[in-house]
Design an enzyme around this catalytic site. Structure first.
Site, mmCIF file in Angstrom:
data_model
loop_
_atom_site.group_PDB
_atom_site.id
_atom_site.type_symbol
_atom_site.label_atom_id
_atom_site.label_comp_id
_atom_site.label_asym_id
_atom_site.label_seq_id
_atom_site.Cartn_x
_atom_site.Cartn_y
_atom_site.Cartn_z
ATOM 1 N N CYS A 3 36.275 23.655 -22.336
ATOM 2 C CA CYS A 3 37.024 23.779 -21.088
ATOM 3 C C CYS A 3 37.635 25.174 -21.052
ATOM 4 O O CYS A 3 38.234 25.615 -22.039
ATOM 5 C CB CYS A 3 38.112 22.713 -21.026
ATOM 6 S SG CYS A 3 39.105 22.824 -19.529
ATOM 7 N N HIS A 22 33.360 16.511 -15.212
ATOM 8 C CA HIS A 22 34.411 17.309 -15.872
ATOM 9 C C HIS A 22 35.277 18.007 -14.811
ATOM 10 O O HIS A 22 36.503 18.002 -14.893
ATOM 11 C CB HIS A 22 33.748 18.324 -16.808
ATOM 12 C CG HIS A 22 34.688 19.238 -17.530
ATOM 13 N ND1 HIS A 22 34.877 19.162 -18.891
ATOM 14 C CD2 HIS A 22 35.483 20.251 -17.096
ATOM 15 C CE1 HIS A 22 35.761 20.100 -19.251
ATOM 16 N NE2 HIS A 22 36.139 20.777 -18.170
ATOM 17 N N GLU A 23 34.635 18.602 -13.805
ATOM 18 C CA GLU A 23 35.394 19.311 -12.760
ATOM 19 C C GLU A 23 36.174 18.346 -11.874
ATOM 20 O O GLU A 23 37.305 18.633 -11.486
ATOM 21 C CB GLU A 23 34.464 20.203 -11.926
ATOM 22 C CG GLU A 23 33.791 21.308 -12.724
ATOM 23 C CD GLU A 23 34.721 22.070 -13.655
ATOM 24 O OE1 GLU A 23 35.869 22.393 -13.264
ATOM 25 O OE2 GLU A 23 34.312 22.344 -14.795
ATOM 26 N N HIS A 72 39.331 17.508 -13.484
ATOM 27 C CA HIS A 72 40.362 18.534 -13.261
ATOM 28 C C HIS A 72 41.093 18.296 -11.945
ATOM 29 O O HIS A 72 42.304 18.456 -11.863
ATOM 30 C CB HIS A 72 39.753 19.941 -13.227
ATOM 31 C CG HIS A 72 39.618 20.573 -14.571
ATOM 32 N ND1 HIS A 72 40.690 20.817 -15.400
ATOM 33 C CD2 HIS A 72 38.529 21.034 -15.224
ATOM 34 C CE1 HIS A 72 40.258 21.392 -16.502
ATOM 35 N NE2 HIS A 72 38.943 21.530 -16.432
#
Length: 189
Positions: A110, A152-153, A156
């Site tokens: 990350c 993953h994004e 966020h």
């Protein structure tokens, strides 16, 4: 001469680091098409930051960046799939609407936590709804490594780091011990 830590290098490139409040808060969705200009500016800033980062660090597995990572608390992210000539993906107001029960576990890094890599279980296929600049909803299915990058994004944008997805008792490893830099994720055929 002291070596610059990877996280310091990312901070110098404008990437907000772990511990910053913006990374722990859910990002605010865009009201599209009314906020089209704000969405376009966020995506432009994300692509500009990704370009700077890509000049300093190669990403064989692809790369993603979410707006909170550059201190914009809005629901925008961009993903650059691995492979030359593959067009980048812009995600506005992304939401996972379905995921396969089949998962695998791979190491992730990350940009906001770049000194370590962590073993993260993720679904092999996800269905994602996004909003176009014109306000239409688009549904896309992502698989394997691309599903991992997009997931993953989206995490966020929900205020989560990949460490929240790791199995109990599994800790990230220092980047110096990670041996898969420069190689794509491996999948069974």
């Amino acid at each position: 001469m002291t070596q610059v830590r990877p996280s310091e290098q990312m901070r110098d490139l404008g990437v907000v680091q772990r511990g910053a409040p913006v990374l722990a808060e859910p990002a605010r969705a865009f009201d599209l098409p009314a906020e089209r200009q704000a969405a376009e500016q966020a995506v432009e800033r994300l692509f500009s930051a990704m370009e700077r980062i890509g000049q300093v660090h190669p990403f064989a597995k692809g790369m993603g960046l979410a707006a909170p990572q550059i201190a914009i608390g809005r629901a925008a992210a961009v993903v650059q799939p691995p492979g030359p000539g593959t067009p980048p993906i812009a995600l506005l107001n992304p939401r996972i609407t379905d995921s396969s029960p089949d998962e695998d576990e791979q190491y992730e890094g990350c940009l906001s936590y770049f000194d370590v890599r962590g073993l993260v279980p993720r679904p092999l296929r996800i269905t994602v709804e996004t909003t176009t600049l014109e306000g239409q909803t688009v549904t896309t299915v992502y698989e394997r490594g691309l599903a991992r990058l997009v997931h993953h994004e989206i995490d966020h944008l929900d205020g989560l780091l990949y460490t929240s997805r790791m199995r109990a008792g599994v800790d990230p490893i220092p980047v110096e011990e990670y041996r898969q830099t420069g190689r794509a994720w491996a999948y069974e055929e």
